[in-house]
Scaffold this active site. Sequence first.
Site, PDB file in Angstrom:
ATOM      1  N   GLU A 188      -4.079   0.502  -8.983  1.00 37.07           N
ATOM      2  CA  GLU A 188      -3.732   1.087 -10.480  1.00 37.07           C
ATOM      3  C   GLU A 188      -3.803   0.068 -11.571  1.00 37.07           C
ATOM      4  O   GLU A 188      -3.556  -1.147 -11.349  1.00 37.07           O
ATOM      5  CB  GLU A 188      -2.318   1.832 -10.121  1.00 37.07           C
ATOM      6  CG  GLU A 188      -1.744   2.383 -11.440  1.00 37.07           C
ATOM      7  CD  GLU A 188      -0.625   3.463 -11.240  1.00 37.07           C
ATOM      8  OE1 GLU A 188       0.153   2.978 -10.209  1.00 37.07           O
ATOM      9  OE2 GLU A 188      -0.513   4.112 -12.112  1.00 37.07           O
ATOM     10  N   ASN A 239      -2.468  13.538 -10.102  1.00 33.28           N
ATOM     11  CA  ASN A 239      -1.659  12.427  -9.578  1.00 33.28           C
ATOM     12  C   ASN A 239      -0.144  12.795  -9.592  1.00 33.28           C
ATOM     13  O   ASN A 239       0.127  13.024 -10.951  1.00 33.28           O
ATOM     14  CB  ASN A 239      -1.824  10.973  -9.713  1.00 33.28           C
ATOM     15  CG  ASN A 239      -0.619  10.181  -9.114  1.00 33.28           C
ATOM     16  OD1 ASN A 239      -0.517  10.017  -7.983  1.00 33.28           O
ATOM     17  ND2 ASN A 239       0.349   9.709  -9.841  1.00 33.28           N
ATOM     18  N   GLU A 240       0.624  13.170  -8.653  1.00 29.80           N
ATOM     19  CA  GLU A 240       1.997  13.458  -8.892  1.00 29.80           C
ATOM     20  C   GLU A 240       2.176  14.604  -9.776  1.00 29.80           C
ATOM     21  O   GLU A 240       2.951  14.245 -10.771  1.00 29.80           O
ATOM     22  CB  GLU A 240       2.650  12.271  -9.172  1.00 29.80           C
ATOM     23  CG  GLU A 240       2.802  11.328  -7.811  1.00 29.80           C
ATOM     24  CD  GLU A 240       3.723  10.157  -7.684  1.00 29.80           C
ATOM     25  OE1 GLU A 240       4.542  10.086  -8.781  1.00 29.80           O
ATOM     26  OE2 GLU A 240       4.070   9.482  -6.617  1.00 29.80           O
ATOM     27  N   TYR A 299       7.378   6.697  -0.173  1.00 28.93           N
ATOM     28  CA  TYR A 299       7.766   5.435  -0.353  1.00 28.93           C
ATOM     29  C   TYR A 299       8.999   5.327   0.446  1.00 28.93           C
ATOM     30  O   TYR A 299       9.744   5.882   0.513  1.00 28.93           O
ATOM     31  CB  TYR A 299       8.105   5.008  -1.624  1.00 28.93           C
ATOM     32  CG  TYR A 299       6.885   4.706  -2.529  1.00 28.93           C
ATOM     33  CD1 TYR A 299       5.978   3.651  -2.548  1.00 28.93           C
ATOM     34  CD2 TYR A 299       6.080   5.796  -3.425  1.00 28.93           C
ATOM     35  CE1 TYR A 299       4.826   3.595  -3.240  1.00 28.93           C
ATOM     36  CE2 TYR A 299       4.906   5.767  -3.938  1.00 28.93           C
ATOM     37  CZ  TYR A 299       4.074   4.655  -3.951  1.00 28.93           C
ATOM     38  OH  TYR A 299       3.223   4.371  -4.508  1.00 28.93           O
ATOM     39  N   GLU A 341      -0.181   7.535  -1.144  1.00 28.94           N
ATOM     40  CA  GLU A 341       0.511   6.254  -1.649  1.00 28.94           C
ATOM     41  C   GLU A 341       1.623   6.133  -0.694  1.00 28.94           C
ATOM     42  O   GLU A 341       2.433   7.064  -0.415  1.00 28.94           O
ATOM     43  CB  GLU A 341       1.085   6.704  -3.024  1.00 28.94           C
ATOM     44  CG  GLU A 341       0.390   6.657  -4.002  1.00 28.94           C
ATOM     45  CD  GLU A 341       0.530   6.689  -5.355  1.00 28.94           C
ATOM     46  OE1 GLU A 341       2.023   6.417  -5.714  1.00 28.94           O
ATOM     47  OE2 GLU A 341       0.160   7.211  -6.181  1.00 28.94           O
ATOM     48  N   GLN A 372       0.235  -1.350  -3.420  1.00 29.90           N
ATOM     49  CA  GLN A 372      -0.747  -1.483  -3.760  1.00 29.90           C
ATOM     50  C   GLN A 372      -1.699  -2.571  -3.447  1.00 29.90           C
ATOM     51  O   GLN A 372      -1.000  -3.362  -2.926  1.00 29.90           O
ATOM     52  CB  GLN A 372      -0.747  -1.150  -5.306  1.00 29.90           C
ATOM     53  CG  GLN A 372      -0.406   0.263  -5.913  1.00 29.90           C
ATOM     54  CD  GLN A 372      -0.566   0.532  -7.329  1.00 29.90           C
ATOM     55  OE1 GLN A 372      -1.271  -0.353  -7.956  1.00 29.90           O
ATOM     56  NE2 GLN A 372       0.253   1.541  -7.729  1.00 29.90           N
TER      57      GLN A 372
HETATM   58  O1  AHR Z   1       2.578   3.283  -7.265  1.00 32.34           O
HETATM   59  C1  AHR Z   1       3.317   3.325  -8.038  1.00 32.34           C
HETATM   60  C2  AHR Z   1       3.350   4.514  -8.737  1.00 32.34           C
HETATM   61  O2  AHR Z   1       4.287   5.492  -7.824  1.00 32.34           O
HETATM   62  C3  AHR Z   1       2.324   5.467  -9.276  1.00 32.34           C
HETATM   63  O3  AHR Z   1       1.633   5.140 -10.262  1.00 32.34           O
HETATM   64  C4  AHR Z   1       2.739   6.822  -8.877  1.00 32.34           C
HETATM   65  O4  AHR Z   1       1.805   7.808  -8.385  1.00 32.34           O
HETATM   66  C5  AHR Z   1       4.032   6.770  -7.869  1.00 32.34           C
HETATM   67  O5  AHR Z   1       5.219   7.459  -8.515  1.00 32.34           O
END
Ligand code: AHR
Length: 518
Positions: free
Chosen positions: A46, A193-194, A260, A315, A364
């Site tokens: 990103e 995205n999201e 995450y 992600e 990432q």
């Molecule tokens: O990876 C960092 C961020 O996490 C990304 O930009 C977003 O899609 C997610 O919330």
Amino acid sequence: MKRIFAAILLLATAVSAAAQDKSTVKVGAPEGDQVIPREIYGQFAEHLGSGIYGGIWVGPESPIPNINGYRTDVLEALKAIKVPLVRWPGGCFADDYHWRNGIGPREKRPSITNNNWGGTVEDNSFGTHEFLDFCELLGCEPYISGNVGSGSVEELADWIEYMTAASDTPMSRLRRQNGRDKPWKVKYIGIGNEAWGCGGNMRPEYYSDLLRRYATYCHDFDGNKLFIIASGASDYDYNWTDVILKNRKGKMDGISLHYYSVDNWGNKGSATDFTKDDWYWVLGKSTEVEEVIKNHIALMDKYDPRKRIALCLDEWGTWWNVEPGTNPGHLFQQSTMRDAMVASTTLDICHKYSDRLKMTNIAQMVNVLQAMVLTQGEKMLLTPTYYVYKMYTVHQGATFLPVEVSTATKEVRGGRGKATRTIPLLSATASRDGAGKVHISLSNLDADNAHEVTVDLEAVSKSSKAVGEILASKNITDHNEFGKPEVVKAVPFKDFRFKGGQLTVKMPAASIVTIELQ
Ligand code: AHR
């Protein structure tokens, strides 16, 4: 600590207790033709901190050694882990990105403020051409994340035409004016995205209408075939997946999922200063992704029993407090053996569900979150997570072999909700590559004890020769720094015996091993 069979593929059957630090693994013959897609090893890059600028792109005039502006060291490191795919330009940045700002002569491109990530001003010198040429150099598939939040249908439709049309069209003419005659091959297109968050704060009902509309105008030009990915749920949001699938119409080849390993977003904890309890807690959180994947898949099975739609975990990874003294908006974090263990155990889980889960992108690739490599000026180091990806390249595109694991479990407690989770202390995965070689990867999650692991390979291999590699370190907090870049690294491993289809492996505490049967 109690003993259970933690069945890594099919079963979870209780069996009698064995000695505390002994585990067994039974590798079965392939059932059907489940192949571990190479895209399980995808990456995410990103415009965030030095994820692109300084990390991948330094520009052709830089004193840092580069190939057409791409850092040579980073490129070589990424080639060695056979990166199959890179998702770009975000993340949250994607829904703020207007691709026309990133084409044409670099000196004429407008600067923009990266509103999501620290308000950093970017000069747009890394745009569509630079990204797609980078993918060609790396030999990977590009995954373009389209702007739905603040972009138009026309903008996305034109972008696809610009990248992929071979015939003479307004957009291919523009591309040719900018120096690229041949179209690029672009397969993966994300529709936002999201969308439930930084991508527009939408309700799933509203987003599903937008998805139908945007996807309608994502055309296949001149033999290029797009694979359309819907913006999916965040971890436990099953309603999002349900509504998107229920309302789908038209093109949709995949739906994403983000997960995450964080419970307390207010204080995510230090990347390098942590206790054994913290170690176990994050492994509890990260291995819980299995339940999350299973639940989303169950919904997908309801609406798409023939498995035509792929689940894309586009992600995932660890997310710690940033390194002291760095910009909080740049998400620069260190990576220890703990991150390596999150990576290996998550990949083991992903292999298992790869009849539906067709892609993952760790967050990432460079300098951001659970990165493969970190850079500082002209220096670069490989993280412990990198070594997991390196050791696991053997599983890319290989036939999945089911495994049953019998090991001790541990109850872990932590996170904001003080959740209690039970984790198996050994994780395993196995596959057979195109040349017929069987590879088995084992992770000992036990931070306190070595484990003797007996692997029954009789059903899959007649060979009697094996070679191994191990990732381990003295302390679980060990990591590589610019001054000491080789504290944690994979090295050859010989502490095993292989006889009569039985492999006996002595795994140190907190270690990851891959063994190849030759
Ligand atoms: O990876 C960092 C961020 O996490 C990304 O930009 C977003 O899609 C997610 O919330």
